[in-house]
Write an enzyme that holds these catalytic residues in place. Sequence first.
Site, PDB file in Angstrom:
ATOM      1  N   SER A 159       0.825  -1.211   0.000  1.00 47.85           N
ATOM      2  CA  SER A 159       0.000   0.000   0.000  1.00 47.85           C
ATOM      3  C   SER A 159       0.850   1.248   0.000  1.00 47.85           C
ATOM      4  O   SER A 159       0.332   2.334  -0.198  1.00 47.85           O
ATOM      5  CB  SER A 159      -0.912   0.062   1.218  1.00 47.85           C
ATOM      6  OG  SER A 159      -0.647  -0.890   2.166  1.00 47.85           O
ATOM      7  N   HIS A 205      -2.606  -3.056  -6.537  1.00 46.29           N
ATOM      8  CA  HIS A 205      -3.067  -2.641  -5.212  1.00 46.29           C
ATOM      9  C   HIS A 205      -4.584  -2.755  -5.101  1.00 46.29           C
ATOM     10  O   HIS A 205      -5.327  -2.044  -5.783  1.00 46.29           O
ATOM     11  CB  HIS A 205      -2.608  -1.207  -4.930  1.00 46.29           C
ATOM     12  CG  HIS A 205      -2.919  -0.759  -3.548  1.00 46.29           C
ATOM     13  ND1 HIS A 205      -3.366   0.490  -3.239  1.00 46.29           N
ATOM     14  CD2 HIS A 205      -2.881  -1.437  -2.359  1.00 46.29           C
ATOM     15  CE1 HIS A 205      -3.565   0.581  -1.940  1.00 46.29           C
ATOM     16  NE2 HIS A 205      -3.288  -0.585  -1.386  1.00 46.29           N
ATOM     17  N   GLU A 217      -5.634  -0.671  -8.442  1.00 44.83           N
ATOM     18  CA  GLU A 217      -4.602   0.232  -8.965  1.00 44.83           C
ATOM     19  C   GLU A 217      -3.484  -0.628  -9.554  1.00 44.83           C
ATOM     20  O   GLU A 217      -2.931  -1.487  -8.858  1.00 44.83           O
ATOM     21  CB  GLU A 217      -4.044   1.109  -7.833  1.00 44.83           C
ATOM     22  CG  GLU A 217      -5.055   2.119  -7.290  1.00 44.83           C
ATOM     23  CD  GLU A 217      -4.540   2.928  -6.098  1.00 44.83           C
ATOM     24  OE1 GLU A 217      -4.934   4.086  -5.962  1.00 44.83           O
ATOM     25  OE2 GLU A 217      -3.748   2.388  -5.285  1.00 44.83           O
ATOM     26  N   ASN A 253      -4.445   5.687  -1.311  1.00 42.78           N
ATOM     27  CA  ASN A 253      -3.848   5.838   0.022  1.00 42.78           C
ATOM     28  C   ASN A 253      -3.178   7.201   0.225  1.00 42.78           C
ATOM     29  O   ASN A 253      -3.112   7.698   1.339  1.00 42.78           O
ATOM     30  CB  ASN A 253      -2.841   4.718   0.300  1.00 42.78           C
ATOM     31  CG  ASN A 253      -3.534   3.458   0.761  1.00 42.78           C
ATOM     32  OD1 ASN A 253      -4.742   3.442   0.913  1.00 42.78           O
ATOM     33  ND2 ASN A 253      -2.786   2.397   0.968  1.00 42.78           N
TER      34      ASN A 253
END
Length: 311
Positions: free
Chosen positions: A144, A165, A177, A215
């Site tokens: 992450s 991700h 992602e 994130n």
Amino acid sequence: MSLPFSVFVRGFSKSTSVSASINHVTVIGGGLMGSGIAQVAAQAGNKVTLVEVNDSALQNATKRIEDSLKRVAKKVYKEKPADGETFLNETKSRINYSTDLTGSVKQTDLVLEAIVEKMAVKHELFSKIDPVAPQSAIFASNTSSLSITEIGSVTKRKDKFAGLHFFNPVPVMKLLEVIRTVETSDETFTKLMEWGKAIGKVTITCKDTPGFVVNRLLVPLMAEAVRMMERGDASAKDIDIAMKLGAGHPMGPFELADYVGHDTTNSILTGWYEKFPDNPLFEPLKSMQELVKQGKLGVKSGEGYYKYEKK
Ligand code: 3HC
């Protein structure tokens, strides 16, 4: 929030080939993310091997996957329980559980790592499997927050190395992602974008930057909420209510932080702060560090900023 029905319709395919080039997926790490990834790949028809360090970790992963599959079956096959049973059995039969790391990557198209967020541990893992996995296999990390380029630097297949991700809960969240480094080949990137779509996700891409898209925005938001509470500006409960009712978020920042796990969020912030000490958004959080010290990691441990009933 309703489940993305199309994912499960597509996921419940009798075919064992969801993407022309990726049929067998090896997922390393059976925690929240790894087990979710194994599940969605199997739902979509991939043969999956899930690797963990010991039998007890594998048992936890098996239970998590089976519980989640039951929720999916109940929702999608509400009117047809027999079809739901078939879906459950077929999906389960596609997942093989193993503690044999190197043996599990000998025949695979994609190795996806979802282990602890520590660069040294990831390096050790990829150094071990790089000489053993087929030359054609793509390696990906579900990190992450760490640099994909740095994780892949220990391998001899940098053209076949990328980031994939996923988001928690993986069976529900539609986004994937796909992160390419400057060395990821066009072929690898295209295969991963296709695979993401084939397992029912919406794919976006982003440079290999800290936190990628989600994130990089979400973690500072959670951190600001915690700082607001630590300053005494508002309670955790009121901040959560505010963000749900005032901004339409499905969970408030404290509920989300408890859901993601404070070990994860704390290690993301600490890692970024070490690299970018001048960015005040990345400053570690006293109350979160204290929770981690006490083993109060959030929903998964039964307590975080809130308390949860043990299931
Ligand atoms: N497996 C299968 N189905 C699941 C599930 C799971 N693990 N979790 C939830 N569901 C299903 C439920 O069965 C339910 O189905 P239904 O509509 O038939 O009842 C549906 O999803 C909604 O679940 P709930 O009714 O239990 O609860 P909510 O409506 O509150 O939704 C939620 C739960 C989907 C988690 C929603 O609150 C949400 O979207 N929260 C935000 C999550 C988020 O932001 N995730 C990203 C975190 S960041 C991240 O993961 C990145 C990492 O790198 C840190």
